[in-house]
Design a protein around this motif. Sequence first.
Motif: not given
Length: 281
Positions: A84-96, A175-187
Amino acid sequence: MRIKILLVLLFFKTMTLFAQDKLVLFFDFNQDIINEKSQHDFCKWLENSKGKEVLKIQGYCDSIDSNSYNKELSFRRANNVLALLEFNKVHLSEKLELYGLGEDFQQLKNQSDNRKVLVYYQDKTSIKKKTDNENLTFENAQDKEVSVNEIKNNVSLIEKVNKAKVGDLIKLENLNFYFNSEKIITESEPILSDLLHVLKMNPQLKIYVYGHICCNENPNDVKLSYRRSKFVFDYLIRNGIATSRLGHRGFGSSRPIYALPEKNEAERIANRRVEILVVKK
């Protein structure tokens, strides 16, 4: 001198701990998808995720069932949150760091409180940049990359529409939406701009917008998919496209790409989509 060094090390370690924060996501019994309340919490967190860096993801289970099964389930939970984090392009640490602890932790009395994933993160904006010049270079490079991506997406959609025949379905990629919402993500906002541009370039083009969801095994539950298709429909009307050129419909989960229940997050993402039907060209 040795005491001074130890105090300095302790100070920096303490500051690092304070710089970290955590997001707690909960799961229903024997499920590896976050529950409805946590979907809402995740969406709220996601809206303010810019500048955050995820450092560690830990999955947990209740004490019901075998230890080996709970270990495996906790890993699935952690991995699905990572997806989910990857799909929503949240930054992940190189040492995750990613762990599945199963039931091997101090269990809380309320079993539902043990079915969770902890996401540890830090606010990168609070970390001092090395130099102003380095920061400026990073920002310029980032702006350039976004611009290139937008052009690629635009060209891709134009090509698909030009090659399509009446009756063809075209998936609106990314074209992606927030969970359980019709609001699209900013990207995803540039994707709607691309669709609007295509319709303005092709004044004879008529389309229907179809919404689809994942995970819901009730094929008659179409409310969310309807709202998502209507969101796209309304956006196009607000920006000058005549209603006579548009239609919209929600299909719920009745037309999945992958059979339900989906096996993993990749399949759920594929089923959760918006398509356009070419009605006239």
